[in-house]
Design an enzyme around this catalytic site. Sequence first.
Site, PDB file in Angstrom:
ATOM      1  N   LYS A 132     -13.804 -22.777 -12.855  1.00 20.62           N
ATOM      2  CA  LYS A 132     -13.262 -22.258 -14.092  1.00 20.62           C
ATOM      3  C   LYS A 132     -13.001 -20.628 -14.295  1.00 20.62           C
ATOM      4  CE  LYS A 132     -15.223 -23.702 -17.844  1.00 20.62           C
ATOM      5  NZ  LYS A 132     -15.205 -22.494 -19.069  1.00 20.62           N
ATOM      6  N   SER A 133     -14.224 -20.131 -14.083  1.00 19.73           N
ATOM      7  CA  SER A 133     -14.193 -18.529 -14.136  1.00 19.73           C
ATOM      8  C   SER A 133     -13.026 -18.128 -13.185  1.00 19.73           C
ATOM      9  CB  SER A 133     -15.519 -18.094 -13.886  1.00 19.73           C
ATOM     10  OG  SER A 133     -16.359 -18.477 -14.834  1.00 19.73           O
TER      11      SER A 133
ATOM     12  N   GLN B 142     -18.071 -11.852 -19.334  1.00 19.48           N
ATOM     13  CA  GLN B 142     -16.750 -11.937 -20.217  1.00 19.48           C
ATOM     14  C   GLN B 142     -16.483 -10.350 -20.923  1.00 19.48           C
ATOM     15  OE1 GLN B 142     -17.049 -14.740 -22.907  1.00 19.48           O
ATOM     16  NE2 GLN B 142     -16.892 -16.765 -21.591  1.00 19.48           N
TER      17      GLN B 142
ATOM     18  N   ASP C  20     -25.008 -21.412 -17.990  1.00 17.29           N
ATOM     19  CA  ASP C  20     -24.461 -22.567 -18.250  1.00 17.29           C
ATOM     20  C   ASP C  20     -24.744 -23.815 -17.868  1.00 17.29           C
ATOM     21  OD1 ASP C  20     -22.150 -21.191 -19.399  1.00 17.29           O
ATOM     22  OD2 ASP C  20     -21.143 -21.025 -17.598  1.00 17.29           O
TER      23      ASP C  20
END
Length: 435
Positions: free
Chosen positions: A22-23, A170, A316
């Site tokens: 996903k990242s 992020q 996560d």
Amino acid sequence: MGKLMIKKSRSLMGEIKIPGDKSISHRALIFSSMGEGESIIKNFLFSQDCISTMNCLRALGTSIEICENVIKVKGNGINGFREPENVLDAGNSGTTIRLFTGLLSGLPGIFSVITGDDSLRRRPMKRVVEPLLGMGAKIWGRNGGNNPPLAIKGEKLKGRDHTLSVASAQVKSALLIAGLLADGETSVTEPSLSRDHTERIFQYLGLPLIRNGLTLKTHGIEGFKNKDFNIPGDFSSAAFIIAAGLLVEGSKIFIKNVGINPTRIGMLSVLKEAGAKIQILNQWEEGGEPIGDLIVEFSILESFEVRGEIVPKLIDEVPILAIIATQAKGKSVFKDVGELKVKESDRIKAVVDGINKMGGKAEIIDEGFVVYGPTKLNGNEIETYNDHRIAMSFAIAGLLADGETIVESNSISISFPNFGETIKKLGGNIIELQS
């Protein structure tokens, strides 16, 4: 709302391939949009979060075409974005809104508003907004700029030095992107190393980047040429399958094509020390990212500790590690994980409440929680707060529990759309309930 019903399962077996990371999928889209020429992205993750990034880029004028599970992006260069005609919707994606804040701030003359769902509008943005303001960005938001919607008027930014109080991939990525659009040099210093996918993409694309310990330096550029991406399987999604293989008696699972970036696999270090039978086979590298195949077998585990510098490398995975801890012998301690309170939900509360509801034993401590094991789990309906990682974690717990465990399933498409099918393919007793 869709729901999954999970029952106790025996000996999960088989070979699977995990969906794309996903990242990296987010970043491949964003950088391909900033570059010049066509980029082909293979093994892209078609999840809700990544589609939010795709839709936002299309609204900024980027041509993105889906062709038989391959994405074709035609980048117009860093000066080729157009002003969006409507509000940009990041959905539930913190990565989308934070990286876009860095990008949009450095696009002179472009006005935009970016928001998201109820959960995203509660998440903190000052950590990225304040350093960008220091570069000359013009950003307005609710609660003094801490919450979306964010209104952004693109400006020619000025490079500056940033020292982050929290290790955040992020925020780091948003500032590095802004640094490419700014005059002069920009540096970002972290308190500890967070996931480094952005740095690897910089190196892969030949973008300016110098690392000195925990400090990264870049500078403004005129443009760059695109390259293709082949995205590895998402380790954070593989984590749920790893847990299932370790916890369900008699299991042996072969997981192919998993990203094994050292800044992402802190979970493996913790579990191996606890006695987990996990092997990494066939290691190789693509696009600057290390990849491998994993073999996971049922294991008798000792308790473990999660704290300090390893936390950013498994943040996560903490919810599924908590489920693993319910079956480990002794007291497992999770410290320095206060960041989990401001994820898609308060994950500390959600994990502790859910474990206790299933008959396990967990309690909240300062900046973390503890889990006692091994304990017998009993099926129950779990409050997931529409958080994908909470839903999948307790679905895995349901494979061990007596009776029926029920979790909502809509949120799971945020990161692992075929999660239920994957568990079923391995022999797990999981059923999609009609809403």
